[in-house]
Scaffold this motif. Sequence first.
Motif, PDB file in Angstrom:
ATOM      1  N   GLU A 122      15.978  16.460  -9.761  1.00  0.00           N
ATOM      2  CA  GLU A 122      14.323  16.164 -10.207  1.00  0.00           C
ATOM      3  C   GLU A 122      13.740  15.762  -9.934  1.00  0.00           C
ATOM      4  OE1 GLU A 122      15.789  15.324 -14.455  1.00  0.00           O
ATOM      5  OE2 GLU A 122      16.969  16.445 -15.126  1.00  0.00           O
ATOM      6  N   ALA A 123      14.042  14.880  -9.289  1.00  0.00           N
ATOM      7  CA  ALA A 123      12.566  14.086  -8.724  1.00  0.00           C
ATOM      8  C   ALA A 123      11.547  14.978  -7.552  1.00  0.00           C
ATOM      9  CB  ALA A 123      13.885  12.392  -8.020  1.00  0.00           C
ATOM     10  N   LEU A 124      12.963  15.198  -6.521  1.00  0.00           N
ATOM     11  CA  LEU A 124      12.263  15.870  -5.441  1.00  0.00           C
ATOM     12  C   LEU A 124      10.914  17.105  -5.993  1.00  0.00           C
ATOM     13  CD1 LEU A 124      15.600  16.144  -2.373  1.00  0.00           C
ATOM     14  CD2 LEU A 124      12.770  15.324  -2.554  1.00  0.00           C
ATOM     15  N   PRO A 125      11.815  18.254  -6.949  1.00  0.00           N
ATOM     16  CA  PRO A 125      10.200  19.467  -6.668  1.00  0.00           C
ATOM     17  C   PRO A 125       9.618  18.831  -7.526  1.00  0.00           C
ATOM     18  CG  PRO A 125      13.028  19.503  -8.151  1.00  0.00           C
ATOM     19  CD  PRO A 125      13.346  18.506  -7.093  1.00  0.00           C
ATOM     20  N   GLN A 126       9.587  17.405  -7.957  1.00  0.00           N
ATOM     21  CA  GLN A 126       8.496  17.033  -8.833  1.00  0.00           C
ATOM     22  C   GLN A 126       7.619  16.339  -7.860  1.00  0.00           C
ATOM     23  OE1 GLN A 126       8.989  15.297 -12.389  1.00  0.00           O
ATOM     24  NE2 GLN A 126      10.511  15.370 -12.825  1.00  0.00           N
ATOM     25  N   LEU A 127       8.237  15.425  -6.599  1.00  0.00           N
ATOM     26  CA  LEU A 127       7.230  14.992  -5.676  1.00  0.00           C
ATOM     27  C   LEU A 127       7.540  16.173  -4.463  1.00  0.00           C
ATOM     28  CD1 LEU A 127       8.472  11.975  -5.594  1.00  0.00           C
ATOM     29  CD2 LEU A 127       6.792  12.940  -7.251  1.00  0.00           C
ATOM     30  N   ALA A 128       7.419  17.306  -3.875  1.00  0.00           N
ATOM     31  CA  ALA A 128       7.656  18.020  -2.880  1.00  0.00           C
ATOM     32  C   ALA A 128       6.113  18.060  -2.427  1.00  0.00           C
ATOM     33  CB  ALA A 128       8.573  19.806  -2.792  1.00  0.00           C
ATOM     34  N   GLU A 131       0.928  -0.888   0.152  1.00  0.00           N
ATOM     35  CA  GLU A 131      -0.265  -0.537  -0.104  1.00  0.00           C
ATOM     36  C   GLU A 131       0.743   1.264   0.049  1.00  0.00           C
ATOM     37  OE1 GLU A 131       0.986  -0.698   4.028  1.00  0.00           O
ATOM     38  OE2 GLU A 131       0.982  -1.968   2.416  1.00  0.00           O
ATOM     39  N   LEU A 132       1.864   1.196   0.180  1.00  0.00           N
ATOM     40  CA  LEU A 132       3.127   2.463   0.804  1.00  0.00           C
ATOM     41  C   LEU A 132       3.624   2.426  -1.128  1.00  0.00           C
ATOM     42  CD1 LEU A 132       5.195   4.648   1.489  1.00  0.00           C
ATOM     43  CD2 LEU A 132       6.274   2.456   1.673  1.00  0.00           C
ATOM     44  N   ASN A 133       3.226   3.931  -1.130  1.00  0.00           N
ATOM     45  CA  ASN A 133       4.538   4.762  -2.978  1.00  0.00           C
ATOM     46  C   ASN A 133       5.616   4.371  -2.582  1.00  0.00           C
ATOM     47  OD1 ASN A 133       4.717   6.225  -5.667  1.00  0.00           O
ATOM     48  ND2 ASN A 133       3.427   7.715  -4.557  1.00  0.00           N
ATOM     49  N   VAL A 134       6.324   3.377  -3.382  1.00  0.00           N
ATOM     50  CA  VAL A 134       8.092   3.619  -3.162  1.00  0.00           C
ATOM     51  C   VAL A 134       7.688   3.934  -4.902  1.00  0.00           C
ATOM     52  CG1 VAL A 134       9.522   2.207  -3.169  1.00  0.00           C
ATOM     53  CG2 VAL A 134       8.243   1.537  -1.735  1.00  0.00           C
ATOM     54  N   GLN A 135       8.831   5.217  -4.454  1.00  0.00           N
ATOM     55  CA  GLN A 135       9.808   5.973  -6.076  1.00  0.00           C
ATOM     56  C   GLN A 135      11.502   6.048  -5.510  1.00  0.00           C
ATOM     57  OE1 GLN A 135       7.903   8.565  -8.307  1.00  0.00           O
ATOM     58  NE2 GLN A 135       5.972   8.768  -7.224  1.00  0.00           N
ATOM     59  N   CYS A 136      11.873   6.023  -7.378  1.00  0.00           N
ATOM     60  CA  CYS A 136      13.683   5.739  -6.576  1.00  0.00           C
ATOM     61  C   CYS A 136      13.985   7.119  -7.896  1.00  0.00           C
ATOM     62  CB  CYS A 136      13.821   5.073  -6.918  1.00  0.00           C
ATOM     63  SG  CYS A 136      14.172   4.059  -8.442  1.00  0.00           S
ATOM     64  N   CYS A 137      14.949   7.484  -7.051  1.00  0.00           N
ATOM     65  CA  CYS A 137      16.236   8.611  -7.647  1.00  0.00           C
ATOM     66  C   CYS A 137      17.308   8.021  -7.362  1.00  0.00           C
ATOM     67  CB  CYS A 137      15.679  10.052  -7.485  1.00  0.00           C
ATOM     68  SG  CYS A 137      15.717  10.453  -6.210  1.00  0.00           S
ATOM     69  N   PHE A 138      17.809   8.864  -8.011  1.00  0.00           N
ATOM     70  CA  PHE A 138      19.762   8.475  -8.259  1.00  0.00           C
ATOM     71  C   PHE A 138      20.515  10.010  -7.481  1.00  0.00           C
ATOM     72  CE2 PHE A 138      17.896   5.365 -10.677  1.00  0.00           C
ATOM     73  CZ  PHE A 138      18.353   4.252 -10.215  1.00  0.00           C
TER      74      PHE A 138
END
Length: 294
Positions: free
Chosen positions: A48-54, A31-38
């Motif tokens: 790039e990932a953090l601003p889109q998901l903030a 049930e947890l939304n897990v995404q990843c970046c590097f």
Amino acid sequence: MLLAVAHGSRDAAASATIQLLLRRVRRLRPELNVQCCFLDLNSPPLEEALPQLAHRRPVVVPILLGTGYHLRVDIPAAVAAAGLPPSQVARALGPHRLLAEALADRLAESGATREAPVVLAGAGSSDPTAVADTTRMASLLATHLGRPVTPAHLSAASPTPHEAVAALHSEGHREVAVATYLLAPGFFARRAATTEARWTSAPLAAHEAVARLILHRYDEVRRRACELPRGRRARAVEDAPPKGGSLRNALDHGNGRDASTPQPTPATTRSSRCPQPPNVSPGCALLSGSPRNR
């Protein structure tokens, strides 16, 4: 939302290993939304990932084994630039007794005997905190195995695994095992395999204990956010030893690092004070302009 931040590598096998590890995390808590970046070399980059998901206020979980420069400087800078508080960042994965469990399993898979002294081969760092973390991890592994473990570093610090193995040979230990303290295959893993040790374990990779530890780091941040207003009582709850569970799964209560056992918790029993974000289709880096990795 859990945003896993991996190091990144030119080696395709390393990236594939991180994907497998995060799939295991999702299976443990679907049930947890897990995404990843590097942090480097792979996409999407953290910046790039953090601003889109903030706007989702993700919990940033570094998929790093020690508290080095990336965790002290790079990740906090990216989090601040995205307008998120530093409290959204989890601690490094190591050192931790769950990693000792995973390392011991990898050593057993390599065929190493239970009598052989062990060299723990970490990536190495010029950061004293990261070096100290590897030393602490060697101590935890020695306790788990019941035999000596020598910390060693594949770069930037000494002794190197080659030096540590040679020293053990000179002391009369003909058969030595190297425990590869890395998450994924790549340059450092290949270097670790070039010592004169009798056995060299594979990287930790998608071991279930590592996946459980990732969720534990996520839960630490969530629990801290929910219980902070409760003041000292929250501190007492967090410092209490885990109830139930086997000794094998118990975490290192009282070692100054962790105080609870990461167990996947059914969504129906979670505290209403800490609601989980809604689930989305699992995938790594499900960001605009980024391919879905399955």
